[in-house]
Scaffold this motif. Structure first.
Motif, mmCIF file in Angstrom:
data_model
loop_
_atom_site.group_PDB
_atom_site.id
_atom_site.type_symbol
_atom_site.label_atom_id
_atom_site.label_comp_id
_atom_site.label_asym_id
_atom_site.label_seq_id
_atom_site.Cartn_x
_atom_site.Cartn_y
_atom_site.Cartn_z
ATOM 1 N N UNK A 71 0.829 -1.209 0.000
ATOM 2 C CA UNK A 71 0.000 0.000 0.000
ATOM 3 C C UNK A 71 0.860 1.255 0.000
ATOM 4 N N UNK A 72 1.997 1.210 0.667
ATOM 5 C CA UNK A 72 2.905 2.361 0.677
ATOM 6 C C UNK A 72 3.457 2.666 -0.710
ATOM 7 N N UNK A 73 3.865 1.623 -1.418
ATOM 8 C CA UNK A 73 4.377 1.797 -2.778
ATOM 9 C C UNK A 73 3.262 2.317 -3.688
ATOM 10 N N UNK A 74 2.067 1.765 -3.567
ATOM 11 C CA UNK A 74 0.938 2.226 -4.384
ATOM 12 C C UNK A 74 0.638 3.696 -4.100
ATOM 13 N N UNK A 75 0.699 4.090 -2.828
ATOM 14 C CA UNK A 75 0.456 5.484 -2.448
ATOM 15 C C UNK A 75 1.437 6.413 -3.159
#
Length: 160
Positions: A71-75
């Protein structure tokens, strides 16, 4: 000599900007699965060494850590590349965390529902795969609009 042919890709992205944003959003989501999966593998096989015991505490920790990484990378990809957001990053992060928590909670309900539907109407060979795909696609109903219009807003007008 200059090429007078219109750039088809550039024309498409300009004429269909929202579709192009959705495509980039989907690609960012797919790309974020790579570090998520690698984190899962590293934690399960090397750090916690719990691959033999799916009930082990390390398995759960690995899941949450890898999900956080994904989720951090997607953000970051969506903020910087997909939407070119310039809204307050702290507010955007807080809103994103709320959306992620809701999504994880909702997937707890969506997953079993998808399984019951696919098990009822599809052959048992493809039902689990179809349920997984549905369980991945359904959250897009709210994650794309939340990311596009609430979390990764673009405040400043770009001067041409």
């Amino acid at each position: 000599m200059e090429d007078k042919k219109p750039n088809v890709f550039k024309k498409f992205t300009q004429e269909h900007a929202e579709i192009w944003k959705f495509i980039k959003f989907s690609i960012a989501g797919a790309l974020s699965n790579i570090p998520e999966f690698l984190t899962q593998l590293i934690l399960v096989y090397l750090v916690f060494k719990c691959a033999d015991d799916p009930q082990a505490k390390g398995t759960q920790i690995a899941y949450y850590c890898s999900t956080f990484v994904g989720y951090g990378v997607a953000y970051i990809l969506n903020r910087k590349i997909t939407f070119h957001a310039d809204a307050n990053p702290i507010l955007s992060t807080i809103l994103y965390v709320i959306m992620v928590i809701f999504t994880i909670w909702a997937k707890g309900y969506v997953g079993p529902w998808c399984s019951s539907i696919t098990n009822e109407y599809l052959p048992s060979v493809i039902a689990p795969t179809a349920a997984t795909i549905l369980g991945m696609l359904i959250p897009t109903i709210w994650t794309y609009p939340c990311n596009r219009f609430i979390i990764h807003r673009k405040k400043k007008k770009v001067e041409e």
